[in-house]
Design a protein around this motif. Structure first.
Motif, PDB file in Angstrom:
ATOM      1  N   ASN A   2       0.828  -1.198   0.000  1.00 10.56           N
ATOM      2  CA  ASN A   2       0.000   0.000   0.000  1.00 10.56           C
ATOM      3  C   ASN A   2       0.864   1.251   0.000  1.00 10.56           C
ATOM      4  O   ASN A   2       1.855   1.335   0.721  1.00 10.56           O
ATOM      5  CB  ASN A   2      -0.901   0.001   1.232  1.00 10.56           C
ATOM      6  CG  ASN A   2      -1.915  -1.099   1.195  1.00 10.56           C
ATOM      7  OD1 ASN A   2      -2.542  -1.316   0.177  1.00 10.56           O
ATOM      8  ND2 ASN A   2      -2.086  -1.789   2.296  1.00 10.56           N
ATOM      9  N   ARG A   3       0.440   2.198  -0.812  1.00  4.08           N
ATOM     10  CA  ARG A   3       1.133   3.481  -0.901  1.00  4.08           C
ATOM     11  C   ARG A   3       0.106   4.594  -0.894  1.00  4.08           C
ATOM     12  O   ARG A   3      -1.033   4.411  -1.305  1.00  4.08           O
ATOM     13  CB  ARG A   3       1.957   3.571  -2.177  1.00  4.08           C
ATOM     14  CG  ARG A   3       3.061   2.541  -2.238  1.00  4.08           C
ATOM     15  CD  ARG A   3       3.960   2.774  -3.460  1.00  4.08           C
ATOM     16  NE  ARG A   3       5.001   1.777  -3.508  1.00  4.08           N
ATOM     17  CZ  ARG A   3       6.125   1.806  -2.803  1.00  4.08           C
ATOM     18  NH1 ARG A   3       6.340   2.796  -1.991  1.00  4.08           N
ATOM     19  NH2 ARG A   3       7.018   0.862  -2.908  1.00  4.08           N
ATOM     20  N   GLY A   4       0.528   5.746  -0.433  1.00  2.51           N
ATOM     21  CA  GLY A   4      -0.364   6.895  -0.394  1.00  2.51           C
ATOM     22  C   GLY A   4       0.421   8.168  -0.204  1.00  2.51           C
ATOM     23  O   GLY A   4       1.654   8.168  -0.249  1.00  2.51           O
ATOM     24  N   VAL A   5      -0.306   9.242   0.011  1.00  4.38           N
ATOM     25  CA  VAL A   5       0.314  10.551   0.201  1.00  4.38           C
ATOM     26  C   VAL A   5      -0.064  11.069   1.575  1.00  4.38           C
ATOM     27  O   VAL A   5      -1.249  11.245   1.883  1.00  4.38           O
ATOM     28  CB  VAL A   5      -0.138  11.541  -0.894  1.00  4.38           C
ATOM     29  CG1 VAL A   5       0.448  12.918  -0.634  1.00  4.38           C
ATOM     30  CG2 VAL A   5       0.280  11.042  -2.266  1.00  4.38           C
ATOM     31  N   LEU A   6       0.944  11.275   2.380  1.00  3.51           N
ATOM     32  CA  LEU A   6       0.760  11.859   3.703  1.00  3.51           C
ATOM     33  C   LEU A   6       0.835  13.370   3.541  1.00  3.51           C
ATOM     34  O   LEU A   6       1.835  13.902   3.050  1.00  3.51           O
ATOM     35  CB  LEU A   6       1.851  11.355   4.654  1.00  3.51           C
ATOM     36  CG  LEU A   6       1.831  11.874   6.084  1.00  3.51           C
ATOM     37  CD1 LEU A   6       0.538  11.470   6.793  1.00  3.51           C
ATOM     38  CD2 LEU A   6       3.043  11.365   6.854  1.00  3.51           C
ATOM     39  N   VAL A   7      -0.229  14.056   3.929  1.00  4.42           N
ATOM     40  CA  VAL A   7      -0.301  15.506   3.785  1.00  4.42           C
ATOM     41  C   VAL A   7      -0.079  16.138   5.153  1.00  4.42           C
ATOM     42  O   VAL A   7      -0.860  15.912   6.087  1.00  4.42           O
ATOM     43  CB  VAL A   7      -1.665  15.938   3.199  1.00  4.42           C
ATOM     44  CG1 VAL A   7      -1.714  17.457   3.042  1.00  4.42           C
ATOM     45  CG2 VAL A   7      -1.926  15.248   1.866  1.00  4.42           C
ATOM     46  N   LEU A   8       0.994  16.899   5.254  1.00  8.71           N
ATOM     47  CA  LEU A   8       1.342  17.545   6.518  1.00  8.71           C
ATOM     48  C   LEU A   8       1.490  19.049   6.323  1.00  8.71           C
ATOM     49  O   LEU A   8       2.017  19.500   5.299  1.00  8.71           O
ATOM     50  CB  LEU A   8       2.665  16.994   7.053  1.00  8.71           C
ATOM     51  CG  LEU A   8       2.727  15.511   7.385  1.00  8.71           C
ATOM     52  CD1 LEU A   8       4.132  15.132   7.837  1.00  8.71           C
ATOM     53  CD2 LEU A   8       1.707  15.144   8.450  1.00  8.71           C
ATOM     54  N   SER A  50       4.852   4.581   1.908  1.00  9.80           N
ATOM     55  CA  SER A  50       4.321   3.217   1.899  1.00  9.80           C
ATOM     56  C   SER A  50       3.817   2.893   3.301  1.00  9.80           C
ATOM     57  O   SER A  50       4.126   3.594   4.269  1.00  9.80           O
ATOM     58  CB  SER A  50       5.418   2.226   1.508  1.00  9.80           C
ATOM     59  OG  SER A  50       6.393   2.158   2.540  1.00  9.80           O
ATOM     60  N   ALA A  51       3.062   1.820   3.404  1.00 12.88           N
ATOM     61  CA  ALA A  51       2.578   1.373   4.708  1.00 12.88           C
ATOM     62  C   ALA A  51       3.748   1.081   5.649  1.00 12.88           C
ATOM     63  O   ALA A  51       3.703   1.414   6.834  1.00 12.88           O
ATOM     64  CB  ALA A  51       1.698   0.146   4.539  1.00 12.88           C
ATOM     65  N   GLU A  52       4.789   0.480   5.116  1.00 18.27           N
ATOM     66  CA  GLU A  52       5.971   0.167   5.928  1.00 18.27           C
ATOM     67  C   GLU A  52       6.618   1.445   6.473  1.00 18.27           C
ATOM     68  O   GLU A  52       7.031   1.493   7.638  1.00 18.27           O
ATOM     69  CB  GLU A  52       6.982  -0.615   5.092  1.00 18.27           C
ATOM     70  CG  GLU A  52       8.223  -1.002   5.864  1.00 18.27           C
ATOM     71  CD  GLU A  52       9.233  -1.779   5.021  1.00 18.27           C
ATOM     72  OE1 GLU A  52      10.412  -1.734   5.373  1.00 18.27           O
ATOM     73  OE2 GLU A  52       8.828  -2.410   4.024  1.00 18.27           O
ATOM     74  N   GLU A  53       6.693   2.476   5.648  1.00 13.15           N
ATOM     75  CA  GLU A  53       7.292   3.735   6.105  1.00 13.15           C
ATOM     76  C   GLU A  53       6.443   4.385   7.192  1.00 13.15           C
ATOM     77  O   GLU A  53       6.978   4.953   8.155  1.00 13.15           O
ATOM     78  CB  GLU A  53       7.470   4.688   4.917  1.00 13.15           C
ATOM     79  CG  GLU A  53       8.544   4.222   3.963  1.00 13.15           C
ATOM     80  CD  GLU A  53       8.573   4.961   2.650  1.00 13.15           C
ATOM     81  OE1 GLU A  53       9.659   5.043   2.056  1.00 13.15           O
ATOM     82  OE2 GLU A  53       7.516   5.468   2.197  1.00 13.15           O
ATOM     83  N   LEU A  54       5.130   4.276   7.061  1.00 10.61           N
ATOM     84  CA  LEU A  54       4.256   4.820   8.100  1.00 10.61           C
ATOM     85  C   LEU A  54       4.446   4.075   9.414  1.00 10.61           C
ATOM     86  O   LEU A  54       4.451   4.689  10.486  1.00 10.61           O
ATOM     87  CB  LEU A  54       2.796   4.748   7.655  1.00 10.61           C
ATOM     88  CG  LEU A  54       2.419   5.669   6.492  1.00 10.61           C
ATOM     89  CD1 LEU A  54       0.962   5.461   6.113  1.00 10.61           C
ATOM     90  CD2 LEU A  54       2.678   7.125   6.827  1.00 10.61           C
TER      91      LEU A  54
END
Length: 87
Positions: A2-8, A50-54
């Motif tokens: 899973n991948r996505g965009v973390l908006v901070l 990625s999910a792993e990075e989160l």
């Protein structure tokens, strides 16, 4: 994976970087991404993760008290992304 965009926000990114030291492992993709975001910081920062990075970020952050609302926001955003993928 899973991948996505973390908006901070600017402040959230700076708060995250107080607990996640990008200089410890500067060559790993997560550190590279966070360093790139820091170098081109703006009011809204989109970070591909990625999910792993989160999971790595959550491990580094640990338990956050109410005295750190910005960091708590970051954790809430990370948890929301992970939960979205598990549904």
């Amino acid at each position: 994976m899973n991948r996505g965009v973390l908006v901070l926000s600017r402040d959230e990114l700076l708060e995250l970087l107080k607990v996640y030291d990008i200089s410890v492992n500067p060559e790993i993709p997560l550190s590279v991404k966070l360093n790139a975001s820091l170098k081109s910081i703006s009011d809204v920062n989109n970070i591909s993760v990625s999910a792993e990075e989160l999971e790595i970020l959550l491990d580094e952050i640990g338990i956050v008290g109410d005295d750190r609302p910005l960091l708590k926001n970051v954790v809430n955003k990370i948890n929301a992304m992970i939960l979205q993928w598990r549904v």
